[in-house]
Write an enzyme that holds these catalytic residues in place. Structure first.
Site, PDB file in Angstrom:
ATOM      1  NE  ARG A  99      -8.576   3.010   4.586  1.00 52.47           N
ATOM      2  CZ  ARG A  99      -8.569   2.231   3.499  1.00 52.47           C
ATOM      3  NH1 ARG A  99      -9.433   2.435   2.534  1.00 52.47           N
ATOM      4  NH2 ARG A  99      -7.695   1.252   3.384  1.00 52.47           N
ATOM      5  CG  HIS A 126      -2.444   1.197   2.943  1.00 50.99           C
ATOM      6  ND1 HIS A 126      -3.091   0.741   4.079  1.00 50.99           N
ATOM      7  CD2 HIS A 126      -3.242   0.822   1.891  1.00 50.99           C
ATOM      8  CE1 HIS A 126      -4.202   0.128   3.734  1.00 50.99           C
ATOM      9  NE2 HIS A 126      -4.321   0.159   2.419  1.00 50.99           N
ATOM     10  CD  GLN A 129      -2.836  -3.561   0.388  1.00 55.50           C
ATOM     11  OE1 GLN A 129      -4.005  -3.308   0.614  1.00 55.50           O
ATOM     12  NE2 GLN A 129      -2.447  -4.668  -0.247  1.00 55.50           N
ATOM     13  CG  ASP A 217      -2.135   2.664  -5.159  1.00 53.65           C
ATOM     14  OD1 ASP A 217      -3.297   2.299  -5.417  1.00 53.65           O
ATOM     15  OD2 ASP A 217      -1.840   3.316  -4.136  1.00 53.65           O
ATOM     16  CB  CYS A 257      -2.979  -2.130  -2.543  1.00 50.58           C
ATOM     17  SG  CYS A 257      -3.334  -0.465  -3.165  1.00 50.58           S
ATOM     18  NE  ARG A 285      -4.584  -5.292   3.701  1.00 51.64           N
ATOM     19  CZ  ARG A 285      -5.228  -4.111   3.700  1.00 51.64           C
ATOM     20  NH1 ARG A 285      -5.822  -3.690   2.616  1.00 51.64           N
ATOM     21  NH2 ARG A 285      -5.217  -3.332   4.770  1.00 51.64           N
TER      22      ARG A 285
HETATM   23  N1   CP Z   1      -6.288  -2.019  -0.475  1.00 52.73           N
HETATM   24  C1   CP Z   1      -7.132  -1.394   0.360  1.00 52.73           C
HETATM   25  O1   CP Z   1      -6.750  -0.783   1.370  1.00 52.73           O
HETATM   26  O2   CP Z   1      -8.421  -1.503  -0.015  1.00 52.73           O
HETATM   27  P1   CP Z   1      -9.667  -0.789   0.655  1.00 52.73           P
HETATM   28  O3   CP Z   1      -9.587   0.674   0.331  1.00 52.73           O
HETATM   29  O4   CP Z   1     -10.858  -1.459   0.031  1.00 52.73           O
HETATM   30  O5   CP Z   1      -9.597  -1.007   2.146  1.00 52.73           O
HETATM   31  N1  NVA Z   2      -3.177   5.026  -2.655  1.00 48.41           N
HETATM   32  C1  NVA Z   2      -4.553   4.580  -2.522  1.00 48.41           C
HETATM   33  C2  NVA Z   2      -4.612   3.262  -1.844  1.00 48.41           C
HETATM   34  C3  NVA Z   2      -5.995   2.703  -1.668  1.00 48.41           C
HETATM   35  C4  NVA Z   2      -6.026   1.403  -0.949  1.00 48.41           C
HETATM   36  C5  NVA Z   2      -5.351   5.644  -1.765  1.00 48.41           C
HETATM   37  O1  NVA Z   2      -4.825   6.186  -0.790  1.00 48.41           O
HETATM   38  O2  NVA Z   2      -6.472   5.919  -2.151  1.00 48.41           O
END
Ligand code: CP
Ligand code: NVA
Length: 298
Positions: A99, A126, A129, A217, A257, A285
């Site tokens: 990440r 992502h 997800q 989101d 998400c 997930r």
């Molecule tokens: N939806 C998602 O990716 O959540 P987290 O940021 O908690 O991993």
């Molecule tokens: N769009 C959001 C998704 C988090 C799971 C971010 O990138 O923070």
């Protein structure tokens, strides 16, 4: 070697097979020894609850081990070149789940490393997800052909992965994003070229109309915290609330998400209401990470 940098790394056939497999794994409470003797390193440069924990639990359920690596506690935060980190980790571990901010970080890890790399969220995509969101829809409405999925909000990493998903699954994606916050035109164009059915506007009502799923989101993603106030103004009228849900198909479900900001992109009423399937999404997930890892190690 297989990497998952975006949903486009899956062929149509593989994407469908992964959905079916994740469903099966969920039903049978799947456990295996696929990853016995293997270690997956999770590099997380941003916060995470669902992605990190579902990967760590999923790795254990497949018999493997996981290790977390963060910038604060490694040389990553002290500017050791990524290409060196890639080569070092490839000599210890069997895969990387990453990440980070730029998609180019993943590309460098692929280029210099010699183990699979899985995208656990970047500013651009992502994929894990959205594959699990596809599973959440597949469980309820397995025929994607007639499905309208609406995306209301930012043209962000989630929107981009939904756009990619539309190039792999035959649903119609209707995006409503304010001007200035629309998805990357190159990502959109590539998906359309590959057969995606996509409608883009800046009208939430139009996107929501007759939709079987309403998806949103946060307005400011991780790394954009300083733009929060600016974005609150730009996204006025984009909240998924009862009035917007009323325009959708009768049995429309609400997707997010998570984490969610109630009172911003979604009303408390919709988030906690009967149409909300957000915790099924969160559960999925785990099942999807396992199916994706099985595909990677196949
Ligand atoms: N939806 C998602 O990716 O959540 P987290 O940021 O908690 O991993
Ligand atoms: N769009 C959001 C998704 C988090 C799971 C971010 O990138 O923070």
């Amino acid at each position: 070697m297989r990497h998952v940098l975006s949903i486009l790394d899956f062929s149509r056939k593989d994407a469908e097979a992964i959905l079916r497999r994740a469903r099966q794994m969920k039903v049978e409470k799947h456990r295996s020894k696929l990853l016995e003797g293997r270690t997956v390193v999770l590099i997380f440069e941003k916060a995470s609850t669902r992605t990190r924990i579902s990967f760590e639990v999923g790795i254990r359920q497949l018999g493997g081990q996981s290790l977390l690596m963060t910038p604060a506690e490694s040389q990553l935060g002290r500017n050791e070149p990524l290409k060196d980190t890639a080569r070092v980790l490839s000599r210890y571990a069997d895969a990387l789940v990453v990440r980070t901010f730029g998609q180019n970080v993943l590309e460098t890890l692929v280029e210099y490393g010699s183990i699979p790399v899985i995208n656990a969220l970047t500013d651009m995509y992502h994929p894990c997800q959205v594959m699990s969101d596809m599973l959440t829809m597949y469980e309820r409405t397995p025929d994607f052909e007639q499905l309208k999925v609406a995306w209301i909000g930012d043209g962000n990493n989630m929107a981009h992965s939904f756009i990619n998903a539309a190039a792999r699954f035959p649903f119609t994606l209707a995006l409503a994003c304010p001007k200035g916050y629309q998805p990357d035109p190159a990502i959109l164009a590539k998906a359309v070229e590959q057969g995606a059915k996509i409608e883009l506007s800046d009208d939430p009502k139009k996107a929501a109309s007759g939709a079987h799923y309403l998806n949103t989101d946060v307005w400011a993603s991780m790394g954009q915290e300083e733009e929060q106030k600016l974005r609150e103004a730009a996204f006025e009228g984009y909240q998924v609330d009862g009035a917007l849900m009323a325009l959708a198909a009768p049995d429309c479900k609400f997707l997010h998400c998570l984490p969610a900001h109630r009172g911003e992109e979604v009303s408390e009423e919709v988030f906690e209401g009967p149409a909300s399937v957000v915790f099924d999404q969160a559960e999925n997930r785990l099942h999807m990470q396992k199916a994706i890892m099985e595909w990677v190690f196949a």
